[in-house]
Design a protein around this motif. Structure first.
Motif, PDB file in Angstrom:
ATOM      1  N   LEU A  75      18.045  77.313  -6.801  1.00 15.06           N
ATOM      2  CA  LEU A  75      17.879  76.101  -7.200  1.00 15.06           C
ATOM      3  C   LEU A  75      18.369  75.776  -8.603  1.00 15.06           C
ATOM      4  O   LEU A  75      18.938  74.572  -8.763  1.00 15.06           O
ATOM      5  N   ALA A  76      18.081  76.861  -9.367  1.00 14.52           N
ATOM      6  CA  ALA A  76      18.793  76.392 -10.914  1.00 14.52           C
ATOM      7  C   ALA A  76      20.270  76.583 -10.845  1.00 14.52           C
ATOM      8  O   ALA A  76      20.539  75.575 -11.544  1.00 14.52           O
ATOM      9  N   LEU A  77      20.963  77.120  -9.954  1.00 12.35           N
ATOM     10  CA  LEU A  77      22.645  76.989  -9.801  1.00 12.35           C
ATOM     11  C   LEU A  77      22.659  75.387  -9.246  1.00 12.35           C
ATOM     12  O   LEU A  77      23.462  74.968  -9.798  1.00 12.35           O
ATOM     13  N   LYS A  78      22.007  75.180  -8.148  1.00 14.53           N
ATOM     14  CA  LYS A  78      21.989  73.686  -7.579  1.00 14.53           C
ATOM     15  C   LYS A  78      22.043  72.594  -8.666  1.00 14.53           C
ATOM     16  O   LYS A  78      22.793  71.781  -8.980  1.00 14.53           O
ATOM     17  N   VAL A  79      20.866  72.855  -9.469  1.00 16.76           N
ATOM     18  CA  VAL A  79      20.697  71.808 -10.452  1.00 16.76           C
ATOM     19  C   VAL A  79      21.340  71.645 -11.593  1.00 16.76           C
ATOM     20  O   VAL A  79      21.897  70.685 -12.113  1.00 16.76           O
ATOM     21  N   LEU A  80      21.970  72.807 -11.807  1.00 16.57           N
ATOM     22  CA  LEU A  80      23.011  72.838 -12.925  1.00 16.57           C
ATOM     23  C   LEU A  80      24.385  72.539 -12.378  1.00 16.57           C
ATOM     24  O   LEU A  80      24.877  71.560 -13.273  1.00 16.57           O
ATOM     25  N   LYS A  81      24.738  72.684 -11.395  1.00 22.12           N
ATOM     26  CA  LYS A  81      26.006  72.110 -10.818  1.00 22.12           C
ATOM     27  C   LYS A  81      25.799  70.452 -10.867  1.00 22.12           C
ATOM     28  O   LYS A  81      26.856  70.007 -11.419  1.00 22.12           O
ATOM     29  N   GLU A  82      24.813  70.039 -10.384  1.00 18.87           N
ATOM     30  CA  GLU A  82      24.558  68.540 -10.301  1.00 18.87           C
ATOM     31  C   GLU A  82      24.570  68.211 -11.795  1.00 18.87           C
ATOM     32  O   GLU A  82      25.290  66.899 -11.990  1.00 18.87           O
ATOM     33  N   GLY A  83      23.712  68.691 -12.560  1.00 21.28           N
ATOM     34  CA  GLY A  83      23.695  68.239 -14.044  1.00 21.28           C
ATOM     35  C   GLY A  83      24.946  68.101 -14.528  1.00 21.28           C
ATOM     36  O   GLY A  83      25.237  67.539 -15.515  1.00 21.28           O
ATOM     37  N   LEU A  84      25.958  69.198 -14.390  1.00 16.45           N
ATOM     38  CA  LEU A  84      27.137  69.303 -15.121  1.00 16.45           C
ATOM     39  C   LEU A  84      27.975  68.129 -14.488  1.00 16.45           C
ATOM     40  O   LEU A  84      28.777  67.434 -15.411  1.00 16.45           O
ATOM     41  N   GLU A  85      27.918  67.621 -13.361  1.00 15.33           N
ATOM     42  CA  GLU A  85      28.669  66.353 -12.613  1.00 15.33           C
ATOM     43  C   GLU A  85      28.033  65.316 -13.371  1.00 15.33           C
ATOM     44  O   GLU A  85      28.988  64.514 -13.746  1.00 15.33           O
ATOM     45  N   TYR A  86      26.917  65.071 -13.540  1.00 19.79           N
ATOM     46  CA  TYR A  86      26.433  63.964 -14.232  1.00 19.79           C
ATOM     47  C   TYR A  86      26.716  64.011 -15.801  1.00 19.79           C
ATOM     48  O   TYR A  86      26.861  63.084 -16.444  1.00 19.79           O
TER      49      TYR A  86
END
Length: 149
Positions: free
Chosen positions: A132-143
């Protein structure tokens, strides 16, 4: 633990803290110790090591750079990640909290605005939470790269 030991006069020191210790902190300590006893200390340590390895591998797959280069001195419970150029760390952190209620913290002191900190410790140190942390970080970086807010 020292303040608790001093509070209970475990070390032969006179009590220096003049307030009542929070009972909820003591309940939390007792529950944490109970969970460690149930799982076994060696198993708890190993679970944290495996989660740290999984997180670090995932971060490398995202082409992110770990703050602590020498893996022998990295913590297993908190991982520092260098904030990529042109990324606003605060936007990434705000995205994670608003969309997922997941906290990705920024650096402190000299690392402020330069690193992310992801903590996976205790009860939260699970493969599911690493993913979950990796998914959220990946999306957050795109944002964080984009100009949307």
């Amino acid at each position: 633990m020292t303040i608790l030991g001093d509070y209970w006069d475990c070390f032969g020191n006179s009590r220096v803290y003049h307030h009542t210790l929070s009972s909820s902190l003591l309940y939390g300590l007792r529950e944490a110790l109970s969970l460690i006893v149930k799982e076994g200390l060696e198993n708890v340590i190993r679970r944290h090591q495996l989660c740290a390895q999984r997180l670090q591998k995932g971060l490398k797959e995202l082409d992110l750079e770990l703050f602590v280069q020498d893996e022998r001195v990295r913590l297993t419970t908190v991982t520092g990640i260098k904030v990529p150029n042109n990324v606003n760390w605060r936007r990434v952190s705000e995205y994670a909290m608003k969309k997922y209620k997941v906290e990705i913290s920024g650096g402190l002191g000299p690392t402020a605005c330069k690193i992310f900190r992801i903590g996976l410790l205790g009860y939260n140190a699970t493969f599911e939470n690493v993913d979950l942390a990796l998914k959220v970080l990946k999306e957050g970086l795109e944002y964080g790269y984009s100009s949307k807010l």
